[in-house]
Design a protein around this motif. Structure first.
Motif, PDB file in Angstrom:
ATOM      1  N   ASP A 231       0.804  -1.219   0.000  1.00  0.00           N
ATOM      2  CA  ASP A 231       0.000   0.000   0.000  1.00  0.00           C
ATOM      3  C   ASP A 231       0.837   1.269   0.000  1.00  0.00           C
ATOM      4  O   ASP A 231       0.978   1.953   1.009  1.00  0.00           O
ATOM      5  N   CYS A 232       1.382   1.565  -1.163  1.00  0.00           N
ATOM      6  CA  CYS A 232       2.185   2.783  -1.311  1.00  0.00           C
ATOM      7  C   CYS A 232       1.284   4.017  -1.200  1.00  0.00           C
ATOM      8  O   CYS A 232       0.083   3.960  -1.464  1.00  0.00           O
ATOM      9  N   GLU A 233       1.905   5.126  -0.856  1.00  0.00           N
ATOM     10  CA  GLU A 233       1.192   6.411  -0.792  1.00  0.00           C
ATOM     11  C   GLU A 233       0.935   6.898  -2.218  1.00  0.00           C
ATOM     12  O   GLU A 233       1.860   6.976  -3.032  1.00  0.00           O
ATOM     13  N   VAL A 234      -0.321   7.207  -2.517  1.00  0.00           N
ATOM     14  CA  VAL A 234      -0.664   7.671  -3.862  1.00  0.00           C
ATOM     15  C   VAL A 234      -1.249   9.076  -3.797  1.00  0.00           C
ATOM     16  O   VAL A 234      -2.170   9.331  -3.023  1.00  0.00           O
TER      17      VAL A 234
ATOM     18  N   GLU B 251      -4.895   2.323 -30.406  1.00  0.00           N
ATOM     19  CA  GLU B 251      -3.440   2.518 -30.298  1.00  0.00           C
ATOM     20  C   GLU B 251      -3.114   3.855 -29.624  1.00  0.00           C
ATOM     21  O   GLU B 251      -3.679   4.896 -29.983  1.00  0.00           O
ATOM     22  N   GLY B 252      -2.234   3.836 -28.666  1.00  0.00           N
ATOM     23  CA  GLY B 252      -1.740   5.056 -28.027  1.00  0.00           C
ATOM     24  C   GLY B 252      -2.693   5.664 -27.011  1.00  0.00           C
ATOM     25  O   GLY B 252      -2.359   6.682 -26.393  1.00  0.00           O
ATOM     26  N   ASP B 253      -3.876   5.079 -26.833  1.00  0.00           N
ATOM     27  CA  ASP B 253      -4.834   5.637 -25.879  1.00  0.00           C
ATOM     28  C   ASP B 253      -4.633   4.974 -24.523  1.00  0.00           C
ATOM     29  O   ASP B 253      -4.918   3.786 -24.363  1.00  0.00           O
ATOM     30  N   GLY B 254      -4.123   5.735 -23.581  1.00  0.00           N
ATOM     31  CA  GLY B 254      -3.861   5.161 -22.259  1.00  0.00           C
ATOM     32  C   GLY B 254      -2.939   6.043 -21.454  1.00  0.00           C
ATOM     33  O   GLY B 254      -3.157   7.257 -21.376  1.00  0.00           O
ATOM     34  N   TYR B 255      -1.901   5.438 -20.894  1.00  0.00           N
ATOM     35  CA  TYR B 255      -1.033   6.156 -19.972  1.00  0.00           C
ATOM     36  C   TYR B 255       0.427   5.877 -20.290  1.00  0.00           C
ATOM     37  O   TYR B 255       0.763   4.845 -20.853  1.00  0.00           O
ATOM     38  N   LEU B 256       1.275   6.817 -19.899  1.00  0.00           N
ATOM     39  CA  LEU B 256       2.701   6.548 -19.837  1.00  0.00           C
ATOM     40  C   LEU B 256       3.045   6.364 -18.370  1.00  0.00           C
ATOM     41  O   LEU B 256       2.604   7.142 -17.512  1.00  0.00           O
ATOM     42  N   ILE B 257       3.806   5.309 -18.087  1.00  0.00           N
ATOM     43  CA  ILE B 257       4.165   5.014 -16.702  1.00  0.00           C
ATOM     44  C   ILE B 257       5.682   4.929 -16.607  1.00  0.00           C
ATOM     45  O   ILE B 257       6.337   4.459 -17.549  1.00  0.00           O
ATOM     46  N   GLY B 258       6.228   5.401 -15.510  1.00  0.00           N
ATOM     47  CA  GLY B 258       7.675   5.310 -15.332  1.00  0.00           C
ATOM     48  C   GLY B 258       8.106   6.007 -14.058  1.00  0.00           C
ATOM     49  O   GLY B 258       7.308   6.674 -13.388  1.00  0.00           O
ATOM     50  N   VAL B 259       9.390   5.864 -13.751  1.00  0.00           N
ATOM     51  CA  VAL B 259       9.917   6.374 -12.482  1.00  0.00           C
ATOM     52  C   VAL B 259      10.574   7.738 -12.683  1.00  0.00           C
ATOM     53  O   VAL B 259      11.290   7.973 -13.657  1.00  0.00           O
TER      54      VAL B 259
ATOM     55  N   ARG C  10      15.136  10.660  -4.502  1.00  0.00           N
ATOM     56  CA  ARG C  10      13.943   9.913  -4.080  1.00  0.00           C
ATOM     57  C   ARG C  10      13.056   9.634  -5.297  1.00  0.00           C
ATOM     58  O   ARG C  10      12.980  10.432  -6.222  1.00  0.00           O
ATOM     59  N   SER C  11      12.395   8.476  -5.299  1.00  0.00           N
ATOM     60  CA  SER C  11      11.645   8.045  -6.478  1.00  0.00           C
ATOM     61  C   SER C  11      10.148   8.244  -6.328  1.00  0.00           C
ATOM     62  O   SER C  11       9.586   8.060  -5.239  1.00  0.00           O
ATOM     63  N   ASP C  12       9.527   8.605  -7.437  1.00  0.00           N
ATOM     64  CA  ASP C  12       8.075   8.559  -7.572  1.00  0.00           C
ATOM     65  C   ASP C  12       7.767   7.760  -8.817  1.00  0.00           C
ATOM     66  O   ASP C  12       8.470   7.880  -9.826  1.00  0.00           O
TER      67      ASP C  12
ATOM     68  N   THR D 166       0.608  10.011  -8.764  1.00  0.00           N
ATOM     69  CA  THR D 166       2.013   9.912  -8.372  1.00  0.00           C
ATOM     70  C   THR D 166       2.105   8.960  -7.188  1.00  0.00           C
ATOM     71  O   THR D 166       1.482   9.186  -6.157  1.00  0.00           O
ATOM     72  N   VAL D 167       2.854   7.882  -7.405  1.00  0.00           N
ATOM     73  CA  VAL D 167       3.055   6.914  -6.326  1.00  0.00           C
ATOM     74  C   VAL D 167       4.335   7.335  -5.616  1.00  0.00           C
ATOM     75  O   VAL D 167       5.424   7.237  -6.165  1.00  0.00           O
ATOM     76  N   LYS D 168       4.177   7.854  -4.404  1.00  0.00           N
ATOM     77  CA  LYS D 168       5.309   8.480  -3.708  1.00  0.00           C
ATOM     78  C   LYS D 168       6.059   7.438  -2.907  1.00  0.00           C
ATOM     79  O   LYS D 168       5.563   6.934  -1.908  1.00  0.00           O
ATOM     80  N   MET D 169       7.257   7.133  -3.368  1.00  0.00           N
ATOM     81  CA  MET D 169       8.078   6.154  -2.666  1.00  0.00           C
ATOM     82  C   MET D 169       8.863   6.863  -1.561  1.00  0.00           C
ATOM     83  O   MET D 169       9.343   7.976  -1.770  1.00  0.00           O
TER      84      MET D 169
END
Ligand code: V55
Ligand code: FE
Length: 505
Positions: free
Chosen positions: A54-57, A447-455, A464-466, A482-485
């Motif tokens: 359960d990461c902080e979102v 095609e292309g409809d959605g999200y880009l995900i990455g750190v 510090r990473s998100d 933003t998933v705050k690590m």
């Protein structure tokens, strides 16, 4: 990750003499440019395997988004012996992480791949493998073990998750626990070569995974094993080919009918290997070669088209119109990996700048000797091309690139190949982005409809990473979630998205 400055062949080749040395105690080098350097210092090696339930979102994760974002990168398990301290950053042991996204929640887990190499070093509590892809520099005790680090990319096919390094067979991982299932996966013995690429492609029409391995008959061999695997994991086609010269073949291209290879001047160098150096050196006297062969054939039809000594690493997309092939890659005019020695001239940062190139070749034109080249977006530089992975092998419209702006800040670029336009997500000056992955909005999304995900790494917070998620329809708006690590996650080369429904089908 520091680059090794090099002057000329003599200086380079002289620099790696010496045999592996046992060390009684483990000392972590303070210089982060040294292999395994930094130890406990911020922004150095990670080494710690983590679980965070359960990461902080911040913001809102789409409630119906259900899948796994995997990433992997080199994370040195132990510092190298002194004479190999300047090994290159590609040689750390593969550390994987998993962001499991479901019902608006994210659980994080990271694990090393338990490769044969990792297990031997774990037992010995020290580094046993010398330089990058150089078996001459290993401790004698590891003879016969796989040198693979599984540190480059993750791939999912026939219900299995693989972690890959291009010098060895894939390592099978459990996609939910990240436990290592098989440290030497050979497709039931049908992987006849000794190596496997980090960049297989999936044919969306047949469901086949097409893959290859270079230097497939041993160190510096000019043999390439190319094959396809059906939806059930059975090898249903394979062939052997030979390359014009031996060099790094990091990625390749696949169309509905063809397999495409790009051989560029980052050449395997036996002299350097025997002297204890890394596997490759940049040889600017060499041309590049683009090879085209037919899927399903025996490989004897391969035709090589010549070109300038560019360096291209990653495929954005590839397809064919009849017997004319189109292949988009990012690449530079010269060596993009400065930590490999330059044989003849100083490394040029300007010539290494990556652009999106379109290469073409027409098998029906018997007279064509050189492949065609077009710089698609002269104003946009970057590396690590991606596409909507459902469009491997077929004509595609949207491509992605980890780009840099004029001030050197990182951004994600999304190209519309139909209109030849680019849009960007820029996180601002204090953040550096890793490679992104495309996530379809839902099963069957256009095609292309959605999200880009990455750190994202926050420079002002010691890296510090998100984990961020950006909507491809609204790149300008910034992350929708933003998933705050609470810490810096280990570094990565590539990431890979697996929708949850693929786990069960
Ligand atoms: C690459 C990465 C590698 C490697 C060869 O990104 C090429 C390109 C992390 O290791 O061994
Ligand atoms: Fe890659």
């Amino acid at each position: 990750m520091g680059a090794v400055a090099t002057a000329g062949a003599g200086a380079v080749l002289g620099g790696f003499a010496g045999a592996p040395q046992a060390r009684a105690e483990m000392e972590f080098p303070l210089d982060r440019g040294d292999f395994g350097g930094g130890g406990s210092e911020m922004e150095s090696v990670c080494r710690s395997e983590n679980d965070l339930y359960d990461c902080e979102v911040e913001g809102d994760l789409p409630p119906d988004l259900d899948g796994m974002f995997f990433r992997v990168g080199p994370d040195p398990q132990y510092p190298k012996p002194l004479q190999y301290m300047h090994d290159i950053p590609f040689d750390g042991e593969g550390h994987l992480s998993l962001f499991r996204i479901q019902n608006g929640h994210v659980d994080f887990r990271s694990r090393y791949a338990r490769t044969q190499r990792w297990k031997a070093q774990h037992a010995a509590r020290r580094s046993l493998f010398g330089m990058y892809r150089n078996p001459f520099t290993d401790d004698p005790s590891v003879k016969g073990l796989s040198r693979g680090t599984a540190n480059t990319q993750i791939y999912f096919h026939h219900g299995k998750l693989f972690a890959m390094k291009e010098d060895s067979p894939p390592v099978e991982m459990n996609p939910l626990t990240l436990e290592t299932v098989n440290d030497y996966y050979t497709f039931g013995g049908d992987l006849k070569g000794q190596t496997f690429t980090a960049h297989p492609k999936t044919d969306p029409v047949t469901g086949e995974m097409v893959a290859f391995g270079y230097e497939a008959k041993g160190l510096a061999s000019n043999d390439v094993f190319v094959f396809s695997v059906d939806r059930t994991g059975k090898v249903n086609w394979s062939a052997w080919i030979k390359v014009p010269y031996v060099g790094m073949i990091h990625d390749f291209g696949v169309t509905q009918k063809h397999v495409l290879f790009y051989v560029c001047p980052l050449a395997t160098n036996m002299t350097l290997l025997r002297r204890g150096g890394p596997h490759f050196a940049w040889d600017s006297t060499l041309p590049s070669w683009l090879g085209v062969m037919h899927r399903g054939g025996d490989g004897t039809d391969i035709r090589w088209f010549e070109g300038p000594g560019y360096m291209c690493t990653h495929t954005m997309g590839a397809w064919a119109d009849g017997e004319k092939i189109y292949w988009d890659m990012d690449g530079g005019d010269s060596n993009q990996f400065p930590f490999f020695p330059q044989l003849y001239e100083k490394w040029s940062p300007v010539k290494s700048v990556g652009r999106v190139m379109r290469f073409t070749a027409d098998l029906n034109n018997r007279r064509q000797k050189f492949y065609g080249i077009e710089n698609l977006y002269p104003g946009v530089s970057g590396a690590l091309s991606r596409q909507d992975d459902r469009y491997h092998t077929v004509p595609y419209r949207y491509g992605f690139l980890l780009s840099s702006d004029r001030t050197g800040g990182s951004r994600w670029a999304m190209f519309d190949q139909q209109t030849r336009t680019a849009r960007f997500y820029s996180p601002g000056p204090d953040t550096s982005l890793a490679e992104m992955c495309f996530v379809p909005r839902k099963t069957g999304a256009p095609e292309g409809d959605g999200y880009l995900i990455g750190v994202a790494s926050r420079r002002k917070e010691y890296g510090r990473s998100d984990l961020i998620l950006v909507d491809t329809q609204h790149l300008d708006d910034g992350p929708i979630a933003t998933v705050k690590m609470p810490y810096r996650v280990h570094g990565q080369i590539h990431g890979f998205w697996v929708p949850a429904d693929q786990l069960t089908t």
